[in-house]
Design a protein around this motif. Structure first.
Motif, PDB file in Angstrom:
ATOM      1  N   ILE C   2       0.850  -1.186   0.000  1.00  0.00           N
ATOM      2  CA  ILE C   2       0.000   0.000   0.000  1.00  0.00           C
ATOM      3  C   ILE C   2       0.891   1.242   0.000  1.00  0.00           C
ATOM      4  O   ILE C   2       2.044   1.199   0.418  1.00  0.00           O
ATOM      5  CB  ILE C   2      -0.969   0.041   1.207  1.00  0.00           C
ATOM      6  N   ARG C   5       0.504   9.064   1.907  1.00  0.00           N
ATOM      7  CA  ARG C   5       1.307  10.242   2.232  1.00  0.00           C
ATOM      8  C   ARG C   5       2.097  10.029   3.515  1.00  0.00           C
ATOM      9  O   ARG C   5       1.606   9.421   4.457  1.00  0.00           O
ATOM     10  CB  ARG C   5       0.384  11.455   2.403  1.00  0.00           C
ATOM     11  N   THR C   6       3.319  10.522   3.549  1.00  0.00           N
ATOM     12  CA  THR C   6       4.054  10.629   4.812  1.00  0.00           C
ATOM     13  C   THR C   6       4.415  12.095   4.981  1.00  0.00           C
ATOM     14  O   THR C   6       4.405  12.863   4.011  1.00  0.00           O
ATOM     15  CB  THR C   6       5.350   9.795   4.804  1.00  0.00           C
ATOM     16  N   GLY C  64       4.332  -0.597  13.064  1.00  0.00           N
ATOM     17  CA  GLY C  64       2.875  -0.564  12.941  1.00  0.00           C
ATOM     18  C   GLY C  64       2.351  -1.473  11.833  1.00  0.00           C
ATOM     19  O   GLY C  64       1.143  -1.611  11.671  1.00  0.00           O
ATOM     20  N   LEU C  65       3.257  -2.066  11.049  1.00  0.00           N
ATOM     21  CA  LEU C  65       2.803  -2.873   9.915  1.00  0.00           C
ATOM     22  C   LEU C  65       2.647  -4.333  10.307  1.00  0.00           C
ATOM     23  O   LEU C  65       3.499  -4.883  10.992  1.00  0.00           O
ATOM     24  CB  LEU C  65       3.820  -2.778   8.778  1.00  0.00           C
ATOM     25  N   PRO C  66       1.574  -4.959   9.859  1.00  0.00           N
ATOM     26  CA  PRO C  66       1.449  -6.396  10.077  1.00  0.00           C
ATOM     27  C   PRO C  66       2.381  -7.134   9.116  1.00  0.00           C
ATOM     28  O   PRO C  66       2.755  -6.578   8.085  1.00  0.00           O
ATOM     29  CB  PRO C  66      -0.016  -6.678   9.752  1.00  0.00           C
ATOM     30  N   MET C  69       2.804  -7.163   4.794  1.00  0.00           N
ATOM     31  CA  MET C  69       2.402  -5.903   4.168  1.00  0.00           C
ATOM     32  C   MET C  69       3.591  -4.958   4.100  1.00  0.00           C
ATOM     33  O   MET C  69       4.382  -4.866   5.036  1.00  0.00           O
ATOM     34  CB  MET C  69       1.293  -5.230   4.993  1.00  0.00           C
ATOM     35  N   PHE C  71       4.642  -0.817   3.105  1.00  0.00           N
ATOM     36  CA  PHE C  71       4.079   0.510   2.880  1.00  0.00           C
ATOM     37  C   PHE C  71       5.145   1.377   2.244  1.00  0.00           C
ATOM     38  O   PHE C  71       6.316   1.302   2.600  1.00  0.00           O
ATOM     39  CB  PHE C  71       3.649   1.129   4.217  1.00  0.00           C
ATOM     40  N   GLY C  75       4.329   8.229  -4.902  1.00  0.00           N
ATOM     41  CA  GLY C  75       5.335   8.850  -5.758  1.00  0.00           C
ATOM     42  C   GLY C  75       5.762   7.900  -6.858  1.00  0.00           C
ATOM     43  O   GLY C  75       5.214   6.805  -7.001  1.00  0.00           O
ATOM     44  N   ASN C  79       4.590   4.000  -7.710  1.00  0.00           N
ATOM     45  CA  ASN C  79       3.750   3.884  -8.899  1.00  0.00           C
ATOM     46  C   ASN C  79       4.353   2.984  -9.975  1.00  0.00           C
ATOM     47  O   ASN C  79       3.677   2.616 -10.931  1.00  0.00           O
ATOM     48  CB  ASN C  79       3.433   5.264  -9.462  1.00  0.00           C
ATOM     49  N   VAL C  82       2.182  -0.091  -9.822  1.00  0.00           N
ATOM     50  CA  VAL C  82       0.719   0.013  -9.938  1.00  0.00           C
ATOM     51  C   VAL C  82       0.287  -0.216 -11.385  1.00  0.00           C
ATOM     52  O   VAL C  82       0.922   0.274 -12.311  1.00  0.00           O
ATOM     53  CB  VAL C  82       0.244   1.405  -9.464  1.00  0.00           C
ATOM     54  N   PHE C  94      -4.411   1.828  -6.319  1.00  0.00           N
ATOM     55  CA  PHE C  94      -3.063   2.145  -5.837  1.00  0.00           C
ATOM     56  C   PHE C  94      -2.662   1.330  -4.609  1.00  0.00           C
ATOM     57  O   PHE C  94      -1.520   1.333  -4.222  1.00  0.00           O
ATOM     58  CB  PHE C  94      -2.974   3.630  -5.474  1.00  0.00           C
ATOM     59  N   LYS C  95      -3.646   0.751  -3.960  1.00  0.00           N
ATOM     60  CA  LYS C  95      -3.344   0.048  -2.704  1.00  0.00           C
ATOM     61  C   LYS C  95      -3.790  -1.401  -2.796  1.00  0.00           C
ATOM     62  O   LYS C  95      -4.741  -1.720  -3.498  1.00  0.00           O
ATOM     63  CB  LYS C  95      -4.081   0.727  -1.546  1.00  0.00           C
ATOM     64  N   GLY C  96      -3.080  -2.239  -2.050  1.00  0.00           N
ATOM     65  CA  GLY C  96      -3.457  -3.651  -2.026  1.00  0.00           C
ATOM     66  C   GLY C  96      -2.942  -4.385  -3.248  1.00  0.00           C
ATOM     67  O   GLY C  96      -3.648  -5.196  -3.838  1.00  0.00           O
TER      68      GLY C  96
END
Lengths: 567, 449, 123
Positions: C2, C5-6, C64-66, C69, C71, C75, C79, C82, C94-96
């Motif tokens: 996934i 934004r950061t 925080g990520l399982p 996955m 992250f 950008g 991309n 994708v 864009f995610k998953g």
């Protein structure tokens, strides 16, 4: 420009179907003029139409557009050398609104409800509507500062706030929608009647309405308060309407006009106790208007077909969506209002819709003086404004009404008195209901008539009033009114036979009312606290900047003696 | 430089032109013609207002290299590309003001092109969801004054909208919410433990791509049909979802914010539709509102402007002379991936960075006109590059906050560059000139008559 | 995979041609377990592959990520993985996105070189 030979209906000036040449110079009606001649021999000529209550601009209109691409697709028209592309039927894009009013021979329309906070948006849209002149009524009915002033019984401070609110919104008049209900809806509730206190604010809708009416007159605003009653759209609500009207009986008007204008009366003239025994109480309402002359109404006619309901009466819209299982948009506005949008279709075979249709007709036909009852469909709540010709042809023809009654649910005949109403309006009635009266009710002195000095807004229809019998030839009436032969706006030929010839920029009316400095200072103390603590934006970013109203007509009003008195 | 010019000015109540929060409480210190310091802004906003490296002059690509030209040359070349194209795409519009957006729509109509906004790669699915369900919304101040429950679903305001909580949602004090954060509950639903999740009273981590199912389960609980919910949904035990639904029903005023977590993942617009339905249904029990967390400061604005000007909020095709809208067919990514456009104008955005690589490869095959204050990867693909002033810093204009509230952006300093609106006007004039000469060439008699 | 934004990506997103943006947006965050399982310590990069493309990124741990996955900041790097299909709604997914990871010694491309080939293809 001279418009020659037309049969002119100008009831404000006592002209009822006389052949008159109209002279136009520099955007006004004058005694004598030269130049281009328009041949209107034997044709129906009236002042440009004035719509005193129409939802044409602002956040909820755009919410309607965004949630209804289906509606946009209903009205697609290509760009021309003069026109931008048009889309939409009940929620047309801005350009289509201007062009279609011009096609109808209408040259002025007022947006019926804008919260102060979102007025910048309203003006952005008004500015994009070509041809017509316009204005916007500002919402005050669930406003925290209004309720605070009312609670403190400080009408001078309230007047200062109303004047400031009109300036902040570049608004034209005081609109009240379901007073107090917008605040109650903040927690999902509503007020149930005019003496039901607004939760947490310790004031009643009756107090809000009456105080705003008094302040409206102390400020000598051109328009009266403009009210959408509590309990609108509910069976049995005619008692709320009459109770509310009684509040204003003793208030003296500050100008030659009503003290209260009731918006879309049809939605507040309901009898019965539920949708099952739902019936018309239009005769009781019309009777009230026949006996009392401090009040006026617009009918808010519904027509069968597609509509997009949109109102600051948010709980009503939630109820609509819940009842009809349809899509629903809601928008609450901090410290000021709430609102909702629900698309729906009025059906001939639906008993409630059929009765609603008949009620609108009854109100218009049973109210004797057309100066007190003006034509609207509460666009686009009852039907889009493009269908005004349908309403006019119904009012002028009993034959047409009976035909429609035989096509719709039988309860329309049983639960209303429409079947027995013989009255057929004439062109004079129509000229009053669609031009002269709305202009007078709004306080627009140069609109709605064709006297010397009036705005040169003129509609010429391809109909010979001396030959056509509207009672039997109602189809000709509808056809002629739908597409004006010529629409002249401010002396410019804007529309001819359904073609836009020019799209001049319209003007926006707003009211600048003066108040005593000490009242304003007291009021600003309150406001500063509200902005520091409760609004989500700064006071300095709140007021609509001049850039948003590039073609203003500023009407001066106020509690103080105005400058013209000075030597 | 004279001493007077170097004087420091302080502008108060300045609007921030970064994210959809459109904060209007910034204090900006200006020395001469330069922003010296920005107070009350978050890191994102301060960075934007302090400024970055700029494109200095207009450029046209000649023999593979961008060469400096005059503005007029750039306008003429841009107009030529647009007029010669059969189906130009005019894309971007989120990071500029409404005044420029209006001109962009006019230009697109003139050249019979397609207008699309960056919403198409962020909250486009939200708009489709709204078309299906409507949206029960409120201004942010209404939420500040009333909400006792804030739900963040698939969004991470701690990083994307840093002042959201302090100004509008979780931490702010309002009329009915005098205790701020203490008086509120915060529920976060996401596929990972974001910074936002760390500040929540309850965090539910769901499996990637399971938003639709989890929303459906919550709808079942809200409707009192919990017995039909399976033991686990989206990896979350039934009991936990029951508690979440209960928390929502128990709120006096709930506000549900959602982000790209649901618009970008499996289900896209259907996820949003389901979320909007959940909120509508909660209103049978309590008061609940919902809002998409819009990214760019005026991405909401292009949706509003396009809706009132054309009837549609995005992805509008003018090739038939009127407005036609069909995302899936007329969105920027659709026409580019089909190679169904032969020129692209990019205004105030960077599709080279933000579109999928395969689509960027197609973008590189057609002439690209870029209007932007900054160099970015799209510049590397551009045929014509036109620098513009930064709206909200160097020129005024209107922007719409994520809740649809219109505000006026301020001008803080002067710019050597024209505004986006000015550039678009220049191109519009060049298009007219070009069309005029074409008409004359075709029918000299008529043109002179 | 996934993307989103950061803070760092956002702060540099209007200055994309500088190294700070590349640093902010070319990071691939993994759970601690995945990071160790892939043996990514010691400054190695990670090669990420999807059905649509491949990209080399600098790996980082995000607790925080399982597991399973990753992250990354939105950008050009993200991309690259994708696909173009919008599924009829105008918006790519864009995610998953399913991706494979392996350690690599290939360098992370900077923003200019990401687009060099495209510019070349154009002339």
């Amino acid at each position: 420009m001279i418009i020659r030979g037309g049969i002119v209906y100008d009831p404000a000036n006592g002209i009822f179907g006389e052949e008159i040449d109209l002279c136009i110079d520099r955007g006004r009606i004058v005694e004598d003029a030269k130049g281009e001649e328009i041949d209107a021999h034997d044709l129906l000529v009236m002042a440009g139409g004035v719509d005193a209550h129409s939802h044409i601009a602002g956040a909820k209109v755009n919410a309607g557009r965004i949630m209804r691409p289906d509606d946009a697709r209903l009205g697609m028209e290509q760009a021309t050398a003069v026109c931008r592309p048009s889309t939409g039927y009940t929620v047309p894009n801005c350009y289509a609104i201007g062009y279609r009013y011009a096609h109808l021979g209408y040259t002025t329309a007022f947006e019926a409800a804008t919260p102060i906070l979102e007025s910048r948006h309203t003006h952005e849209e008004l500015e994009e509507i070509p041809i017509i002149d316009k204005g916007a009524l500002t919402l005050f009915g669930s406003n925290w500062e209004v309720m605070q002033c009312v609670r403190e019984n400080d009408l001078k401070k309230l007047a200062a706030y109303v004047a400031w609110g009109l300036r902040a919104s570049k608004g034209y008049g005081v609109k009240i929608v379901n007073p107090g209900g917008g605040e109650a809806w903040g927690f999902g509730a509503n007020v149930k009647g005019i003496y039901d206190p607004v939760p947490n604010f310790d004031v009643t809708p009756a107090e809000i309405m009456k105080s705003l009416a008094q302040v409206n007159e102390s400020l000598r605003l051109p328009h009266s308060i403009h009210v959408h009653f509590n309990n609108l759209g509910k069976p049995g609500n005619y008692t709320t309407a009459i109770e509310s009207l009684d509040l204003f009986k003793d208030i003296k008007p500050s100008r030659m006009r009503q003290v209260v204008h009731v918006a879309h009366m049809q939605f507040s003239a309901y009898g019965g106790t539920s949708w099952k025994d739902f019936k018309s109480e239009a005769p009781a309402i019309a009777d009230y208007f026949n006996k009392n002359h401090f009040c006026t109404m617009d009918i808010g006619q519904i027509l069968f077909g597609s509509a997009t309901t949109m109102t600051a009466d948010a709980p009503l819209e939630y109820g609509n969506a819940h009842l009809l299982h349809t899509k629903w948009s809601n928008h609450d506005i901090e410290l000021e209002e709430s609102s909702g949008v629900v698309p729906l279709v009025y059906l001939r075979k639906n008993p409630v819709n059929a009765i609603q249709w008949a009620i609108g007709m009854e109100l218009a036909l049973l109210t004797k003086d057309p100066w007190n009852v003006i034509l609207t469909t509460d666009h686009p709540n009852g039907s889009p404004f493009v269908n005004y010709p349908e309403v006019v042809s119904l009012l002028m023809s009993k034959v047409k009404r009976q035909e429609e009654l035989s096509n719709i649910h039988e309860l329309a005949s049983k639960r209303t008195t429409l079947t027995g109403i013989e009255r057929e309006m004439d062109w004079c009635d129509i000229a009053i209901m669609t031009r002269a009266a709305p202009a007078k009710i709004l306080g627009l002195e140069d609109k709605g008539h064709l006297g010397v000095g009036a705005d040169a807004d003129v509609a010429v229809y391809d109909l010979r009033p001396e030959e056509v019998d509207p009672s039997t030839q109602h189809d000709l009436v509808k056809k002629a009114l739908a597409v004006a032969k010529y629409t002249i706006k401010g002396g410019v030929l804007a529309s001819r036979d359904g073609e836009i010839m020019a799209a001049p920029v319209g003007r926006t009316f707003w009211v600048d009312a003066s108040v005593a400095k000490e009242d304003e200072e007291r009021m600003m103390e309150d406001l500063k606290e509200k902005f520091d603590r409760y609004y989500s934006i700064k006071l300095s970013n709140y007021m609509v900047q001049d850039a948003y109203v590039p073609n203003p007509v500023v009407i001066k009003a106020g509690a103080l003696p105005v400058e013209e008195v000075a030597p | 430089m004279s001493g007077q010019e170097m004087k420091t000015r302080v502008e108060e109540d300045v609007l921030c032109s970064f994210c959809g929060c459109l904060c209007d409480d910034l204090v900006v210190e200006i020395e001469g013609n330069k922003v010296k310091n920005v107070r009350h802004a978050c890191r994102l906003g301060a960075s934007k207002l302090m400024g970055h490296e700029r494109i200095r002059t207009p450029m046209i690509r000649k023999n593979g290299k961008l060469e400096e030209v005059s503005y007029q040359e750039a306008y003429d070349r841009a107009a030529q590309i647009l007029v010669n194209a059969k189906r130009p795409l005019l894309y971007g519009w989120a990071s500029t003001v409404c005044e420029a957006q209006k001109k962009g729509i006019l230009l697109t109509e003139m050249v019979g092109g397609i207008l699309d906004s960056t919403a198409t790669v962020c909250h486009g699915p939200s708009i489709l969801g709204i078309e299906e369900r409507g949206l029960s919304g409120a201004t942010l101040g209404q939420i500040k004054n009333r909400a006792d429950l804030i739900v963040f679903w698939g969004c991470n305001p701690a990083e994307a909208h840093p002042k959201h909580g302090l100004r509008y949602s979780t931490n702010v004090c309002g009329f009915f919410t005098p205790e701020g954060r203490k008086g509120r509950k915060v529920l976060v639903v996401d596929v990972r433990q974001t910074r936002t999740a760390k500040n929540a009273d309850k965090f539910i981590m769901i499996a990637t791509g399971s938003d639709f199912e989890v929303l459906s389960a919550l709808r079942m609980f809200v409707a009192g049909k919990g017995e039909f919910v399976p033991e686990k949904v989206g990896g979350v035990p039934k009991e936990e979802l029951f508690e979440a639904a209960d928390m929502m029903k128990a709120a006096k005023f709930g506000a549900f914010f959602f982000g790209l977590g649901i618009t970008h993942s499996r289900g896209r617009s259907k996820n949003v539709g389901n979320a909007l339905a959940l909120i509508a249904e909660l209103n049978a029990h309590t008061k609940f509102v919902v809002m998409p967390m819009r990214g760019h400061y005026n991405v909401a604005g292009i949706g509003q402007v396009a809706a009132w000007e054309t009837g549609f909020p995005m992805s509008i095709d003018f090739s038939r002379g009127t407005a036609y809208f069909n995302p899936g067919e007329t969105a920027a990514c659709d026409v580019l991936s089909r190679e169904d456009t032969d020129a692209v104008m990019v205004v105030a955005s960077d599709p080279a960075s933000n579109f999928p690589r395969g689509i960027v490869e197609n973008l590189a095959k057609v002439p690209v006109i870029q209007i932007d204050p900054y160099e970015n990867p799209t510049t590397l693909l551009a045929e014509v590059v036109i620098p513009s002033a930064i709206a909200g810093v160097e020129c005024e204009g209107t922007a719409y906050r994520m809740d649809g509230l219109a505000l006026r952006m301020k001008k803080l300093v002067n710019s050597p560059h024209p505004s986006d609106e000015g550039v678009l006007n220049g191109i519009i004039e060049s298009v007219k000139k070009l069309r005029g000469t074409e008409a004359e060439a075709k029918a000299p008699n008529e043109a002179s008559a | 995979m996934i993307s989103g934004r950061t803070l760092a990506q956002g702060a540099w997103c209007e200055s994309k041609m500088c190294d700070d943006f590349t640093k902010a947006a070319s990071l691939c965050f993994l759970s601690e377990g995945d990071f160790k399982a892939l043996n990514l310590s010691g400054g190695r990069n990670v090669l990420v592959k999807s059905a649509y493309g491949r990209v080399v990124m600098a790996p980082r741990i995000d607790k925080g990520l399982p597991p399973g996955m990753i992250f990354m900041a939105m950008g050009p790097w993200a991309n690259s993985l994708v696909g173009p299909d919008t599924g009829g709604c105008g918006t790519p997914q864009f995610k998953g996105i399913e991706v494979d990871l392996e350690p690599t010694d290939e360098p992370v491309m900077d923003v200019r070189s990401m687009f060099t080939n495209l510019r070349g293809a154009k002339t």
